[in-house]
Design an enzyme around this catalytic site. Structure first.
Site, PDB file in Angstrom:
ATOM      1  N   CYS A 187      -2.199  -0.441   7.499  1.00 16.93           N
ATOM      2  CA  CYS A 187      -1.389   0.773   7.347  1.00 16.93           C
ATOM      3  C   CYS A 187      -1.376   1.595   8.622  1.00 16.93           C
ATOM      4  CB  CYS A 187      -1.900   1.597   6.168  1.00 16.93           C
ATOM      5  SG  CYS A 187      -1.632   0.754   4.591  1.00 16.93           S
TER       6      CYS A 187
ATOM      7  N   HIS B  26       0.856  -1.180   0.000  1.00 17.68           N
ATOM      8  CA  HIS B  26       0.000   0.000   0.000  1.00 17.68           C
ATOM      9  C   HIS B  26       0.898   1.237   0.000  1.00 17.68           C
ATOM     10  CE1 HIS B  26      -3.871  -1.949   1.834  1.00 17.68           C
ATOM     11  NE2 HIS B  26      -3.322  -2.706   0.895  1.00 17.68           N
TER      12      HIS B  26
ATOM     13  N   CYS C 207      -6.101   1.886   6.067  1.00 16.86           N
ATOM     14  CA  CYS C 207      -6.707   0.630   6.506  1.00 16.86           C
ATOM     15  C   CYS C 207      -6.038   0.207   7.820  1.00 16.86           C
ATOM     16  CB  CYS C 207      -6.536  -0.452   5.441  1.00 16.86           C
ATOM     17  SG  CYS C 207      -4.829  -1.008   5.221  1.00 16.86           S
TER      18      CYS C 207
ATOM     19  N   GLU D  80       1.017   3.848   1.848  1.00 16.36           N
ATOM     20  CA  GLU D  80       1.538   4.237   3.156  1.00 16.36           C
ATOM     21  C   GLU D  80       2.723   3.374   3.574  1.00 16.36           C
ATOM     22  OE1 GLU D  80      -1.661   3.503   2.277  1.00 16.36           O
ATOM     23  OE2 GLU D  80      -3.016   4.116   3.878  1.00 16.36           O
TER      24      GLU D  80
END
Length: 149
Positions: free
Chosen positions: A80, A47, A77, A49
């Site tokens: 993260c 992801h 999420c 992040e």
């Protein structure tokens, strides 16, 4: 947030979900950036992040990022948010809310749990219309491609 949006555009150019993130040190220096790359890297943890945190940690030579701020175009999420807490990020700023998987109040709110040993200042809704529009247009175009096949 504009730098995070530029990373989202990079993700979109790779046909990834257009989410971007940047990490800024306590001194205001850009130390990490990331664009979603789960498909390209065949990595469910890639992801934006997480990639930005990895770059920032590598830059500093430390997995802890005290005083750092993360700017991300979509509400983080659980994975993260957990990574940001483990890195001891001081501030998390996100654009669009994520009512499917957001962990800062969109779906669940892990940011307010009293049992966690680290907390960060969290601010949502920064450039939310622009961040949300990038995602909406991406999924609309993707649905259009699926309908035409």
């Amino acid at each position: 947030m504009r730098l995070a949006l530029a990373q989202a555009a990079h993700a979109q150019a790779q046909d990834e979900v257009p989410v971007g993130a940047v990490v800024v040190s306590a001194e205001g220096e850009l130390i990490g950036q990331g664009a979603n790359a789960v498909i390209g890297l065949s990595d469910p943890s890639a992801h934006a992040e997480v990639l930005a945190l990895r770059e920032a940690a590598s830059y500093l030579g430390n997995y802890r990022l005290p005083g750092a701020s993360v700017f991300v175009t979509l509400e983080p999420c659980a994975m993260c948010l957990g990574a940001m807490f483990h890195a001891r990020v001081a501030r998390i700023v996100y654009g669009a809310s994520d009512f499917k998987t957001g962990a800062c109040g969109g779906r669940v709110d892990l940011s307010e749990r009293g049992t966690l040993n680290h907390h960060a200042h969290i601010e949502g809704g920064v450039l939310s219309q622009e961040c949300g529009q990038v995602l909406s247009q991406f999924f609309k175009a993707r649905r259009g491609r699926a309908d035409s096949s």
